[in-house]
Write a protein that holds these residues in place. Structure first.
Motif, short mmCIF file in Angstrom:
data_model
loop_
_atom_site.label_atom_id
_atom_site.label_comp_id
_atom_site.label_asym_id
_atom_site.label_seq_id
_atom_site.Cartn_x
_atom_site.Cartn_y
_atom_site.Cartn_z
N LYS A 6 32.44 44.54 42.89
CA LYS A 6 33.02 43.50 42.06
C LYS A 6 31.96 42.77 41.26
N THR A 7 30.85 42.60 41.87
CA THR A 7 29.89 41.73 41.22
C THR A 7 29.07 42.43 40.15
N TYR A 79 41.52 45.28 36.25
CA TYR A 79 40.19 44.71 36.45
C TYR A 79 39.39 45.59 37.39
N GLU A 80 40.04 45.82 38.51
CA GLU A 80 39.32 46.47 39.60
C GLU A 80 38.79 47.81 39.16
N TRP A 83 35.81 47.34 37.20
CA TRP A 83 34.58 47.12 38.00
C TRP A 83 34.11 48.46 38.55
N GLU A 281 45.84 42.66 44.27
CA GLU A 281 44.46 42.24 44.08
C GLU A 281 44.20 41.89 42.62
N LYS A 285 43.62 37.68 40.52
CA LYS A 285 42.60 37.20 39.59
C LYS A 285 43.16 37.02 38.19
N ASP A 565 33.52 37.15 33.25
CA ASP A 565 32.15 37.05 33.76
C ASP A 565 31.22 36.34 32.79
N TRP A 610 32.38 34.38 42.32
CA TRP A 610 33.75 33.88 42.14
C TRP A 610 34.78 34.89 42.57
N LYS A 611 34.42 36.15 42.53
CA LYS A 611 35.43 37.15 42.89
C LYS A 611 35.69 37.19 44.39
N GLU A 612 34.75 36.62 45.14
CA GLU A 612 34.93 36.60 46.59
C GLU A 612 35.94 35.53 47.00
N LYS A 617 39.55 31.32 39.90
CA LYS A 617 39.73 32.22 38.76
C LYS A 617 38.98 31.67 37.57
#
Lengths: 659, 359
Positions: A6-7, A79-80, A83, A281, A285, A565, A610-612, A617
């Protein structure tokens, strides 16, 4: 969800710089294999891919065929998945070295592994299902393979040994099998049974081995995603296994036909639960109020149709990365790219240029939309071009070509270049000695106007107001300061503080809507409101070709969401200094470089993880809507008009525009 | 006395160097110092003590004039001193005059109250009056009550949270305010709502706020300052923190607050300000910049921009002035008040003679 994945965010190695754009596929390493770009010029894709082709040269065409099919799937990349996509750049390089069979994403896409499935702890069930799908393509749709899958856990985990061994020599059976299967009736690769005896159960693997496996699975998943296939291994395999039936709209249903019985139900349940989990998920977000808007898009040629003109691909990538940004710049760049495309266009046999041109341009246009939502200016220009094409269907090829090229040139000249000059000359009347002019962000027209006013010798001061995350005003500030215009630079929050001394506010526009609302860079509304509150005239500079017949009452119904981001880059990252994302600030430059390359993890930013956090959001809204009551006057090439006259102008000038 | 001076010097230095910032911290430090000053120094009359406290207050205020809370606390203490002396005076004179006086209005407040309009406006202090020795401890006791009030401010404010926030609200705020944070967290215990936090560049304190709120389980969205107007139309309430509240109900708050309040007013969204009463200052903003302060512009335009820095003016105002017509409600530790009521709170808490510390 895996934190590392994610990061990663906008890792710069995913960032295609202009040098790379010569061969746009090269920087998007493995993902572009089989994509149209690399299909146009295969030679630049050496590196990791050369291995791929040597391994699978038998059927390169069928891989492409499958690829192009999948590329027509709707661009519903969550999104996922994005990533995952960015992660691929870091992890695939390592895995490519390890497992040479892995390099092609098409092969990988058939490879039945899903990192998430494993994390969900539903190993047994899933891997069985996967193995089914991996082995079934050789004989698609038969129930016998489905039953065979019931043979137990060990066989279900047949992929793992080579991961554990991680030796270059052990080929990945699953990968080969599915790769072969991409072409129906192909040899089908090695039988995966050959790997079974050495298969250790996952429990018996060491931690390092498991980790390696995960890495590999992640890479494969990323490759799958970039290939436009579903992230779940089963579904991907399913699609690959049925290359002729196309993308099934209901994968779970078609799965059921190939695996009858309890096993099949289990597989379906697993598939559904993972897809649901994934959707949840993604939803978490998503900002509820903006859920109807497309998620931010990322530069990616992998899903583009294969026969795009490189110039258009180039422009699309540049727009996706905001290298080309601003309504005028985007419109001119698009038209110029189309100009090149038309120039290089070769009429296919049994067709005429003007009749086929529309069909030729359509994938280009939809590609540009997948890169970044179309600007109103671009939309208008393209509509004009289509209109011209539709009007001249009977022209001979070469005449039509030169006519279209001329029309494009004329459009740029008349509607943009000349219009800007007229706006500048009209605007000059409104700038007097001693004026303090406030402007927000950067508009090419406003910049031209202010520079012209300075060149004319008018003594005035400019206050440039700017805002996160793009700091576009810095470019304007630099241009003005270099020209010698006295400038003040403030951030948007200080607007109340600086507005007192302002005598005029001059703003640019992305578009003017039919109800008189100004659709422009986010923050414009605040500036216009503050000016309105203090009874300071607000002047908007806008060419008529940006007028839209759309009507909008708020900033929600139509807008664009930027990459969230970008908001993470806080004082530790770049302290708001840079106008570009990856600019390293002086302080802590080493740390921010590291952050840019391995994702934002560890950069120390307040929002870096922030994604954790489930409840946190970020919203990066690109545009906002300024109500017409805030705008005093609009300077267009047809004169100074109130912004409520937009529909009038549209009515009057629509015929002119389409002549 | 010299010990006192040392302590005062210390606090003055800390204020000057901005080692102590934030209304809450400076007010507590000021109060602590004043307790020591009052208990250690020698005084016998009201005027003596007022002069001592005023001298200290003047130095503290001059050390950092933008920390209005320092002056507010000194004024509160002065008010307490005057009241205590007055009370002591009236009991003594009451004893002396015994039953001679027919009519003696009990002074509820010192001045400008309607209660006093018809009664005696307080006798001039008798220089020969001997005050009981308990006076000092009474004053200290009263000041300690102010201290308790300061400590319980968040509790008193946040207890009103569920009265102000209903379920499924969308609330907007800007920057980081401890008061607002506590308020929202308390509300989240009973209600489910969303919060939009504007970052407030260039301090980006809104990001920290959002982080804290999201950790408390509140659905939080960070928005850049530019998106404030765009999303305002869906917001139900704007809840703001503030650095100081001025006598007219205007706010001195983190930059960006004005913009947000104006956007809220345009959309007719109620603006609620959460603040402790110690931030209420009896001063008037004769100019909008009176209480503002310019910060280091490095965070707006860094030095790595090179020669550009030489050519342009960069300003970084830290605070915004928000005029009272933008505010709908103040939530203080004494309850909710409209801006028009603030003058009354000022009269109750401060003596008009103390508005300036000139002796």
């Amino acid at each position: 969800m895996d934190p590392k994945k994610k990061t990663v965010g906008f890792a710069p190695d995913n960032d295609v710089n202009t040098a790379d754009l010569a061969s746009p596929g090269s920087s998007n390493n493995s993902s572009t294999v089989g994509s149209p770009v690399s299909a146009l010029g295969n030679t630049p894709d050496i590196g990791t891919h050369s291995v791929t082709f040597s391994a699978t040269t038998a059927e390169p065409r069928t891989i492409n065929a499958a690829g192009s099919r999948s590329s027509y799937e709707p661009m519903k990349s969550s999104y996922e998945e994005q990533w995952g996509l960015t992660d691929r750049t870091s992890s695939s390089s390592s895995s490519a070295g390890k497992a040479h069979k892995l390099a092609s994403p098409r092969e990988g896409s058939g490879f039945p592994n899903s990192n998430k499935d494993q994390a969900a702890g539903s190993n047994k069930k899933d891997t069985k299902g996967k193995r089914n799908s991996a082995s079934s393509p050789g004989n698609p749709g038969t129930s016998s393979t489905g039953k065979e899958s019931g043979s137990g856990k060990a066989s279900g985990l047949c992929i793992q040994p080579n991961v554990g061994a991680s030796s270059k020599d052990s080929p990945q059976s699953g990968g080969t099998a599915s790769a072969g299967s991409t072409g129906p009736g192909s040899a089908g690769g090695k039988p995966d049974g050959s790997q079974k005896p050495s298969a250790p159960s996952q429990k018996s693997m060491t931690k390092a081995e498991r980790r390696e496996l995960q890495e590999k699975q992640k890479a494969e998943k990323a490759a799958r995603v970039s290939a436009g296939l579903p992230a779940s291994g089963k579904k991907a395999a399913q699609i690959v296994s049925q290359p002729n039936s196309g993308f099934s709209p209901n994968p779970s249903k078609s799965l059921a036909t190939s695996f009858p019985g309890v096993e099949a139900e289990k597989a379906i349940a697993a598939a559904e639960s993972t897809s649901q989990a994934k959707r949840r998920e993604r939803l978490t977000k998503e900002i509820g109020l903006f859920a109807h808007l497309d998620p931010p898009k990322f530069a990616n040629t992998a899903s583009a149709p294969k026969d795009l003109h490189p110039a258009v691909v180039n422009v699309g990538l540049q727009m996706a990365q905001f290298k080309i940004c601003g309504a005028n710049a985007r419109c001119v760049a698009t038209l110029n790219a189309f100009r090149k495309a038309i120039q290089d266009y070769q009429t296919p046999p049994n067709n005429t240029l003007s009749r086929h041109m529309q069909t030729y341009l359509n994938p280009h246009i939809s590609y540009l939309v997948t890169c970044r939502p179309m600007a109103v200016s671009m939309g208008n220009a393209i509509r004009y071009l289509k209109y011209e094409i539709g009007k001249n269907l009977e022209l001979p090829d070469e005449d039509a070509r030169s006519l279209f090229l001329e029309k494009i040139d004329n459009f740029i000249r008349d509607r943009i270049t000349m219009a800007d000059q007229v706006i500048t000359s009209l605007g000059l009347q409104k700038i007097q000695d001693g004026d303090v002019i406030l402007t927000y962000a950067r508009s090419s027209v406003v910049e031209g106007l202010l520079l012209a006013a300075h060149a004319k010798g008018i003594k005035f001061k400019v206050i440039v107001v700017d805002s996160r995350p793009r700091f576009e005003g810095k470019q304007l500030l630099r241009a003005l300061a270099n020209a010698g215009v006295p400038c003040t630079y403030v951030l948007l929050t200080a607007i109340g503080h600086v507005m007192r001394e302002v005598s005029k506010v001059i703003l640019g526009a992305h578009s003017l809507l039919s109800n008189g609302a100004l659709y422009s860079r986010a923050g414009t509304a605040v500036v216009a409101m503050s000016a309105h509150e203090r009874k300071i005239p607000v002047i908007v500079c806008c060419e008529t070709y940006k007028f839209s017949d759309r009507v909008q009452l708020d900033s929600f119904v139509q807008n664009e969401i930027g990459n969230p981001d970008e908001l993470v880059n806080d004082q530790y990252n770049n302290y708001g200094h840079s106008s570009t994302r990856y600019h390293d600030s002086v302080r802590g430059s080493s740390s921010s470089t590291a952050a840019a390359t391995n994702g934002t993890k560890g950069s120390g930013g307040v929002l870096s993880d922030w994604k954790e956090l489930r409840d946190l959001k970020l919203l990066n809204l690109l545009y906002d809507l300024t109500p017409s009551e805030f705008v005093t006057v609009v300077i267009t090439e047809v004169g100074l008009i109130p912004c409520t006259s937009v529909p009038v102008i549209l009515r009057e000038f629509l015929p002119m525009m389409q002549q | 006395m010299s010990k006192n001076n040392e302590l005062v010097d210390d606090l003055v230095a800390k204020l000057k160097r901005r080692q102590l910032v934030g209304s809450s911290t400076v007010s507590q430090a000021t109060l602590k110092l004043l307790i020591v000053v009052i208990s250690k120094s020698n005084w016998t009359t009201c005027n003596q003590l007022v002069t001592i406290v005023k001298t200290v207050g003047q130095r503290l205020v001059q050390a950092n004039p933008t920390e209005l809370a320092v002056g507010n606390i000194v004024r509160r203490v002065l008010h307490v001193i005057r009241e205590e002396f007055h009370e002591a005076e009236s009991t003594i004179s009451h004893k002396n005059q015994a039953s001679t006086s027919e009519f003696h209005a009990a002074p509820l407040t010192t001045s400008s109250s309607m209660y006093n309009l018809l009664g005696e406006t307080g006798s001039t202090p008798d220089k020969n009056l001997q005050f009981p020795s308990s006076l000092r401890s009474n004053i200290i006791q009263e000041i300690r009550e102010i201290k308790d009030e300061l400590e319980n401010i968040y509790d008193n404010i946040k207890n009103q949270a569920s009265l102000q926030i209903h379920s499924n609200e969308i609330i907007m705020t800007i920057g980081r305010s401890k008061t607002v944070e506590e308020f929202l967290k308390m509300a989240a215990v009973k209600r489910k709502f969303q919060v939009l936090v504007a970052e407030s560049a260039p301090s980006y304190s809104g990001q920290e706020m959002a982080l804290e709120l999201s950790k408390a389980g509140i659905e939080t969205t960070v928005i850049p300052d530019s998106a404030v107007f765009a999303v305002m139309s869906r917001v139900n309430k704007v809840i703001l923190g503030t650095h100081a509240v001025l006598a007219n109900g205007g706010l001195v708050a983190i930059s960006g607050t004005h913009m947000m309040a104006a956007a809220a007013k345009h959309h007719s969204i109620p603006v609620v300000v959460c603040t402790g009463l110690y931030k209420l200052s009896p001063l008037y903003p004769y100019d909008e910049d009176t209480f503002n302060v310019q910060f280091n512009p490095d965070s707006v335009l860094g030095f790595e921009e090179g020669d550009l820095i030489d050519k342009v003016t960069v300003t970084n105002p830290y605070y915004d002035y928000v005029s009272p017509e933008f505010v709908n409600l103040f939530i203080t530790n004494q309850g909710g008040h409209p801006p028009s009521y603030l003058y009354r709170l000022i009269v109750e808490n401060y003596d008009p003679n103390d508005h300036s510390f000139d002796l």
